[in-house]
Design a protein around this motif. Sequence first.
Motif, mmCIF file in Angstrom:
data_model
loop_
_atom_site.group_PDB
_atom_site.id
_atom_site.type_symbol
_atom_site.label_atom_id
_atom_site.label_comp_id
_atom_site.label_asym_id
_atom_site.label_seq_id
_atom_site.Cartn_x
_atom_site.Cartn_y
_atom_site.Cartn_z
ATOM 1 N N ALA A 30 7.577 -4.698 2.776
ATOM 2 C CA ALA A 30 7.100 -5.629 1.752
ATOM 3 C C ALA A 30 5.840 -6.342 2.213
ATOM 4 C CB ALA A 30 8.194 -6.653 1.423
ATOM 5 N N GLY A 31 5.801 -6.749 3.487
ATOM 6 C CA GLY A 31 4.626 -7.438 4.016
ATOM 7 C C GLY A 31 3.385 -6.568 4.015
ATOM 8 N N VAL A 32 3.543 -5.310 4.394
ATOM 9 C CA VAL A 32 2.398 -4.388 4.414
ATOM 10 C C VAL A 32 1.952 -4.060 2.989
ATOM 11 C CG1 VAL A 32 1.681 -2.049 5.029
ATOM 12 C CG2 VAL A 32 2.990 -3.411 6.669
ATOM 13 N N THR A 33 2.909 -3.809 2.106
ATOM 14 C CA THR A 33 2.575 -3.509 0.714
ATOM 15 C C THR A 33 1.860 -4.680 0.044
ATOM 16 O OG1 THR A 33 4.514 -2.064 0.572
ATOM 17 C CG2 THR A 33 3.527 -2.778 -1.506
ATOM 18 N N SER A 34 2.227 -5.896 0.436
ATOM 19 C CA SER A 34 1.613 -7.090 -0.158
ATOM 20 C C SER A 34 0.111 -7.148 0.080
ATOM 21 C CB SER A 34 2.278 -8.358 0.408
ATOM 22 O OG SER A 34 3.619 -8.444 0.008
ATOM 23 N N LEU A 35 -0.351 -6.596 1.191
ATOM 24 C CA LEU A 35 -1.786 -6.594 1.477
ATOM 25 C C LEU A 35 -2.549 -5.841 0.393
ATOM 26 C CD1 LEU A 35 -1.523 -5.835 5.292
ATOM 27 C CD2 LEU A 35 -2.426 -7.956 4.308
ATOM 28 N N TRP A 36 -2.078 -4.665 0.060
ATOM 29 C CA TRP A 36 -2.744 -3.861 -0.971
ATOM 30 C C TRP A 36 -2.589 -4.514 -2.348
ATOM 31 C CZ3 TRP A 36 -0.951 -1.302 -5.339
ATOM 32 C CH2 TRP A 36 -1.873 -0.460 -5.960
ATOM 33 N N LEU A 37 -1.400 -5.037 -2.628
ATOM 34 C CA LEU A 37 -1.176 -5.692 -3.919
ATOM 35 C C LEU A 37 -2.066 -6.921 -4.074
ATOM 36 C CD1 LEU A 37 2.727 -5.482 -4.178
ATOM 37 C CD2 LEU A 37 1.082 -4.273 -5.616
ATOM 38 N N PHE A 38 -2.204 -7.703 -2.987
ATOM 39 C CA PHE A 38 -3.039 -8.894 -3.071
ATOM 40 C C PHE A 38 -4.495 -8.516 -3.316
ATOM 41 C CE2 PHE A 38 -5.623 -12.326 -1.232
ATOM 42 C CZ PHE A 38 -5.139 -13.397 -1.967
ATOM 43 N N ARG A 39 -4.955 -7.467 -2.643
ATOM 44 C CA ARG A 39 -6.328 -6.996 -2.881
ATOM 45 C C ARG A 39 -6.524 -6.658 -4.349
ATOM 46 N NH1 ARG A 39 -7.850 -2.132 -4.238
ATOM 47 N NH2 ARG A 39 -10.031 -1.506 -3.961
ATOM 48 N N SER A 40 -5.579 -5.947 -4.930
ATOM 49 C CA SER A 40 -5.704 -5.515 -6.321
ATOM 50 C C SER A 40 -5.687 -6.703 -7.276
ATOM 51 C CB SER A 40 -4.572 -4.542 -6.671
ATOM 52 O OG SER A 40 -4.615 -3.406 -5.822
ATOM 53 N N VAL A 41 -4.784 -7.652 -7.045
ATOM 54 C CA VAL A 41 -4.704 -8.835 -7.898
ATOM 55 C C VAL A 41 -5.969 -9.676 -7.759
ATOM 56 C CG1 VAL A 41 -3.481 -11.014 -8.274
ATOM 57 C CG2 VAL A 41 -2.185 -8.893 -7.919
ATOM 58 N N ALA A 42 -6.433 -9.855 -6.516
ATOM 59 C CA ALA A 42 -7.631 -10.674 -6.284
ATOM 60 C C ALA A 42 -8.842 -10.085 -6.985
ATOM 61 C CB ALA A 42 -7.885 -10.792 -4.782
ATOM 62 N N LEU A 43 -9.051 -8.782 -6.873
ATOM 63 C CA LEU A 43 -10.211 -8.154 -7.496
ATOM 64 C C LEU A 43 -10.121 -8.175 -9.023
ATOM 65 C CD1 LEU A 43 -10.792 -5.120 -5.103
ATOM 66 C CD2 LEU A 43 -12.212 -7.171 -5.336
ATOM 67 N N ALA A 44 -8.894 -8.283 -9.559
ATOM 68 C CA ALA A 44 -8.732 -8.357 -11.014
ATOM 69 C C ALA A 44 -8.980 -9.764 -11.551
ATOM 70 C CB ALA A 44 -7.320 -7.905 -11.397
ATOM 71 N N LEU A 45 -8.843 -10.781 -10.689
ATOM 72 C CA LEU A 45 -8.910 -12.160 -11.159
ATOM 73 C C LEU A 45 -10.176 -12.903 -10.761
ATOM 74 C CD1 LEU A 45 -5.239 -13.400 -10.556
ATOM 75 C CD2 LEU A 45 -6.309 -12.835 -12.737
ATOM 76 N N VAL A 46 -10.760 -12.565 -9.617
ATOM 77 C CA VAL A 46 -11.907 -13.324 -9.112
ATOM 78 C C VAL A 46 -13.012 -12.363 -8.684
ATOM 79 C CG1 VAL A 46 -10.509 -15.297 -8.378
ATOM 80 C CG2 VAL A 46 -10.910 -13.413 -6.771
ATOM 81 N N SER A 47 -14.156 -12.930 -8.297
ATOM 82 C CA SER A 47 -15.291 -12.115 -7.877
ATOM 83 C C SER A 47 -14.994 -11.439 -6.544
ATOM 84 C CB SER A 47 -16.531 -12.993 -7.735
ATOM 85 O OG SER A 47 -16.373 -13.891 -6.643
ATOM 86 N N PRO A 48 -15.691 -10.344 -6.221
ATOM 87 C CA PRO A 48 -15.469 -9.670 -4.940
ATOM 88 C C PRO A 48 -15.656 -10.586 -3.730
ATOM 89 C CG PRO A 48 -16.723 -8.253 -6.404
ATOM 90 C CD PRO A 48 -16.619 -9.586 -7.088
ATOM 91 N N ALA A 49 -16.635 -11.483 -3.773
ATOM 92 C CA ALA A 49 -16.857 -12.390 -2.648
ATOM 93 C C ALA A 49 -15.665 -13.321 -2.458
ATOM 94 C CB ALA A 49 -18.136 -13.202 -2.860
#
Length: 545
Positions: free
Chosen positions: A104-123
């Motif tokens: 779950a911890g490792v999968t969360s890294l990829w999920l967080f990246r995907s959610v972040a890029l969908a909600l905020v700017s790349p920076a």
Amino acid sequence: MIPLKPSIDTHQRQMTWPFTIDQVIWLLIGVGVLLRTVQYGLNISLWIDEAFISLNIINRSFLELLQPLDYRQGAPYGFLLLEKLAVSLLGTQEWVLRLVPFLAGVTSLWLFRSVALALVSPATAAIALGLFVFSDRLIYFSAEVKQYSTDVAVALLLYWVIIRGLDKPLRWQRAVGIALLGAIALWFSHPAVFALAGIGLTLVIRAIQQQGRADLQKYIAIFTVWLSSFVGFYWITLRPLTQNEALQNSFGQKHGAFMPLPTSLESLNWYVENFLGFFNDPVGIPAVALAACFFVVGLCALWRSRPLTMALLLMPIGLTLLASGLQQYPFKARLILFLVPFAILILAEGARLMAAQLAAHQRFIGALLIVALFFQPVHYAVNNLRNPAFITDDSSYQRVREHFRPVIAYLQDNRQPGDVIYIYYAAQYAFRYYLEQFDFEDLIQGESVWPEANSDWFEPALPSYPPQLIVGAYARGDWSVFQSELEAIKGNSRVWVLLTHVRDRRSSIDEEDIFLHLLDQAGVQKDTFSDVESYAYLYDLSSSG
């Protein structure tokens, strides 16, 4: 339609970096996987909290895990189901018990990246991902036999699936999928209800504002399915926890985890302490004033430019606080670990904005502020790589807890026939787990004697088998209990005393010192062995006759 995130501004396009933001993001994910794998690979002993839940998982059937758990434990059935499946297939070793949280911890890294890029700017996403990667509590709980790492993964999965289709009309096929996903998620994570409610309320408000009657009807259908699932899982798994007086008193009186009404200076102080403390634990940024400042700036910026994004990120936090005020969910430390991704995204937006708004000749100030934000999380991560038992002044950042296995191994290698073994009451849970891994069958013979359960927390897990094995009764604050047990084992020339979890972090009492003082009065210490927060002492008590 209100955009979830802005396009990259002109200034960002003109900036030159040695790496692209996308490369930085994937590099950070690699670092995150490394840090979590190292923590998992330590394969440290189960400490008392892990032993509590592990004994339930190992000793119960799949159906029995639906019943209230022993030792005042609570966990979602889906998590327990995955844990039971793992130990049924792979065995009961520590690495197996920690496998689900690790994945779950490792999968969360990829999920967080995907959610972040969908909600905020790349920076902003890069800054947020860096904080997520180095968050000490996210690293630690990815290798502990608890559901908190799974809580984070489930919350992120819900957001990833639901928000990526917000710019398109909601079709019935997708609505059915979202309804089923939310209904299932509730059984795998208790706080998933706050993520679902946060998303749901935000989307309903948006549908009403946009007069999207068709979408509103679908959302109502989705919420009906979610609510039906919630009622079932609440009745089966949550209701016993909310009615458990010992848990409620512990969270309310000892931890101050329930939000009070703002009716006095003392209650107002709760809001200040918990607002700032939230950024330290569980977010993992000890520079709480700086983090809080960035958080407020990020909220204001999102309110002006992307209110939908702000609502999606802030709503779960607000709903969790509301549940805390109603005495239904504790707002404290690991129990709100699932809120870390939302808080990080908001404060990362504030950090990016403050750095971007500075004039060209002041850019180094913005860089220093972001470095200050990262300094301690990176410091803890590096020091824990160099020394896994690295302990800071703040015990909440401790990565290795009660490393009891080497102590038990030393006992097995050095005990002799006829030795008496005394187990401190809080050490019995880990000792019971390790009984199957070590050769102590000769101790489990004869008539068993169960101690009286005189504590809400320390429900007996192992009986005594006198005279060779004595399991201490709960004695915190009442030394007459231990003194009477000591009287019963006097006259033996070789008595091993096993101690772990001897210090109450909310008390100045060090029970190890008190135990040793009483033992030194009764006999002579012949041997000792210790590891992190775990101890074995050999005493000759024969002279006391």
